[in-house]
Structures are given as structure tokens and as C-alpha cells.
Scaffold this motif. Structure first.
Motif, PDB file in Angstrom:
ATOM      1  N   MET A  72       0.878  -1.162   0.000  1.00 47.46           N
ATOM      2  CA  MET A  72       0.000   0.000   0.000  1.00 47.46           C
ATOM      3  C   MET A  72       0.921   1.218   0.000  1.00 47.46           C
ATOM      4  SD  MET A  72      -2.880   1.182   2.769  1.00 47.46           S
ATOM      5  CE  MET A  72      -4.197   0.092   2.250  1.00 47.46           C
ATOM      6  N   ALA A  73       0.750   2.093  -0.961  1.00 45.17           N
ATOM      7  CA  ALA A  73       1.598   3.278  -1.066  1.00 45.17           C
ATOM      8  C   ALA A  73       0.753   4.523  -0.839  1.00 45.17           C
ATOM      9  CB  ALA A  73       2.250   3.326  -2.448  1.00 45.17           C
ATOM     10  N   VAL A  74       1.224   5.390   0.037  1.00 45.47           N
ATOM     11  CA  VAL A  74       0.569   6.673   0.271  1.00 45.47           C
ATOM     12  C   VAL A  74       1.450   7.742  -0.360  1.00 45.47           C
ATOM     13  CG1 VAL A  74      -0.311   8.293   1.983  1.00 45.47           C
ATOM     14  CG2 VAL A  74      -0.420   5.831   2.436  1.00 45.47           C
ATOM     15  N   ARG A  75       0.892   8.443  -1.325  1.00 42.99           N
ATOM     16  CA  ARG A  75       1.644   9.478  -2.027  1.00 42.99           C
ATOM     17  C   ARG A  75       1.707  10.760  -1.195  1.00 42.99           C
ATOM     18  NH1 ARG A  75       2.155   6.834  -6.354  1.00 42.99           N
ATOM     19  NH2 ARG A  75       0.529   5.595  -7.260  1.00 42.99           N
ATOM     20  N   SER A  76       2.577  11.656  -1.579  1.00 40.32           N
ATOM     21  CA  SER A  76       2.754  12.903  -0.827  1.00 40.32           C
ATOM     22  C   SER A  76       1.487  13.747  -0.801  1.00 40.32           C
ATOM     23  CB  SER A  76       3.913  13.716  -1.414  1.00 40.32           C
ATOM     24  OG  SER A  76       3.652  14.039  -2.764  1.00 40.32           O
ATOM     25  N   ASN A  77       0.591  13.551  -1.776  1.00 36.21           N
ATOM     26  CA  ASN A  77      -0.668  14.303  -1.789  1.00 36.21           C
ATOM     27  C   ASN A  77      -1.789  13.583  -1.039  1.00 36.21           C
ATOM     28  OD1 ASN A  77      -1.407  12.228  -3.497  1.00 36.21           O
ATOM     29  ND2 ASN A  77      -1.886  13.544  -5.257  1.00 36.21           N
ATOM     30  N   GLY A  78      -1.505  12.422  -0.442  1.00 40.23           N
ATOM     31  CA  GLY A  78      -2.488  11.672   0.332  1.00 40.23           C
ATOM     32  C   GLY A  78      -3.212  10.592  -0.440  1.00 40.23           C
ATOM     33  N   ALA A  79      -3.013  10.530  -1.750  1.00 43.42           N
ATOM     34  CA  ALA A  79      -3.646   9.477  -2.552  1.00 43.42           C
ATOM     35  C   ALA A  79      -3.044   8.127  -2.158  1.00 43.42           C
ATOM     36  CB  ALA A  79      -3.442   9.740  -4.035  1.00 43.42           C
ATOM     37  N   VAL A  80      -3.883   7.099  -2.151  1.00 44.89           N
ATOM     38  CA  VAL A  80      -3.442   5.761  -1.747  1.00 44.89           C
ATOM     39  C   VAL A  80      -3.557   4.813  -2.937  1.00 44.89           C
ATOM     40  CG1 VAL A  80      -3.802   3.845  -0.150  1.00 44.89           C
ATOM     41  CG2 VAL A  80      -4.180   6.191   0.620  1.00 44.89           C
ATOM     42  N   SER A  81      -2.464   4.104  -3.181  1.00 49.42           N
ATOM     43  CA  SER A  81      -2.352   3.200  -4.315  1.00 49.42           C
ATOM     44  C   SER A  81      -1.881   1.831  -3.847  1.00 49.42           C
ATOM     45  CB  SER A  81      -1.338   3.774  -5.312  1.00 49.42           C
ATOM     46  OG  SER A  81      -1.011   2.844  -6.312  1.00 49.42           O
ATOM     47  N   PRO A  82      -2.234   0.769  -4.557  1.00 53.04           N
ATOM     48  CA  PRO A  82      -1.738  -0.559  -4.211  1.00 53.04           C
ATOM     49  C   PRO A  82      -0.335  -0.829  -4.756  1.00 53.04           C
ATOM     50  CG  PRO A  82      -3.239  -0.725  -6.039  1.00 53.04           C
ATOM     51  CD  PRO A  82      -3.227   0.719  -5.626  1.00 53.04           C
TER      52      PRO A  82
END
Length: 156
Positions: A72-82
């Protein structure tokens, strides 16, 4: 650092081994292919043949990507990606300001994304359709091909 297949590798290790917890040389892959771009050819140029050979030697033909089952990756803008490899942000399944990580992990959207992988429907997602990292023995040693999608837990 990306593996340079030359003396730069040793110099990199020497520079950072005493100050870093871990020193790792990333192996080549095409990340997410962007139309008209040859990442390996552009980055390695004269050494592209060696990089491509390494890529071929450490690739396993797989259908399903294990990333959404382990990552699970949380980007610097808060978006969450698998997927941490999705640098273009094409697979944002939620936002950290809207849902907890636990709720995102157990969400219908996450479940549907996992199911898509197991059913070999990666082409339905722009980032996944253009990615080959899931075949890399260096990054994704898990092979989940053949795991029946109906055995996944339902998020509801």
C-alpha cells in the motif's frame, strides 16, 4: 541506485554502506511504460543490452501482480495506491484524508482491484496495462497465478 553494471556500483556501495541502514542496487525493468518511451534504452544507452539481458534472466512469466496483496503506497498528496511503482498515479484507490488505511485495505475498491489481478484483467487499469514489474524476480518473487478469485474475502 539503479544497477549501473559498472564501477559506479562499487563506488555507490562504498559511499553509503557506513551511513545507510541498507544499500541496494535496483534492477532494471520498464516500470510503467509511457507511450513512446523506452526507459531502459534511454537510461542505459550503451549498456542497454546488458540491462535487458538481466531483465530477461530475472523475469518469470506471470499473469497476476502480487503488489495489491502486499503493498500500500501513500503518495505525498495523500492518494493511496496498491503499488509504489505507479509513479504516474493511475491507480489511486482512495485518499488518506477520507479513509483510514485499514478501511482502504478492506474496501470494496481494493477487493475489486485484487480480483482484477487474479482474473488477468490488468488491461482494464492504465498503469497495470503498461507495467512489467510484476514479472520481476527481484521485486515480486511471489507467484499468485492460479489463486481462485472466488476465494478472496468479500469486503462487504
Amino acid at each position: 541506485m539503479l544497477d549501473a553494471y559498472g564501477p559506479e556500483n562499487e563506488r555507490f556501495v562504498q559511499m553509503y554502506q557506513d551511513v545507510a541502514d541498507e544499500v541496494f542496487l535496483d534492477k532494471p525493468h520498464n516500470w510503467i511504460k509511457v507511450e513512446g518511451t523506452d526507459f531502459i534504452g534511454h537510461y542505459y544507452q550503451a549498456g542497454a543490452r546488458e540491462a535487458l539481458s538481466d531483465l530477461a534472466a530475472h523475469s518469470t512469466p506471470r499473469k497476476a501482480c502480487p503488489m495489491p496483496f502486499t503493498t500500500m503506497a501513500v503518495r505525498s498528496n495523500g492518494a493511496v495506491s496498491p503499488c509504489c511503482v505507479d509513479f504516474i498515479g493511475g491507480t489511486n484507490l482512495s485518499h488518506i484524508e477520507k479513509h483510514s488505511l485499514r478501511d482502504i485495505w478492506h474496501s470494496d475498491r481494493w477487493f475489486a482491484f485484487q480480483k482484477m489481478q487474479l482474473e488477468n484483467r490488468k488491461q482494464e487499469n492504465y498503469s497495470c496495462a503498461h507495467c512489467d514489474v510484476y514479472r520481476s524476480d527481484h521485486y515480486t518473487p511471489d507467484d499468485i497465478d492460479g489463486f481462485p478469485a472466488e476465494k478472496l474475502r468479500s469486503a462487504s
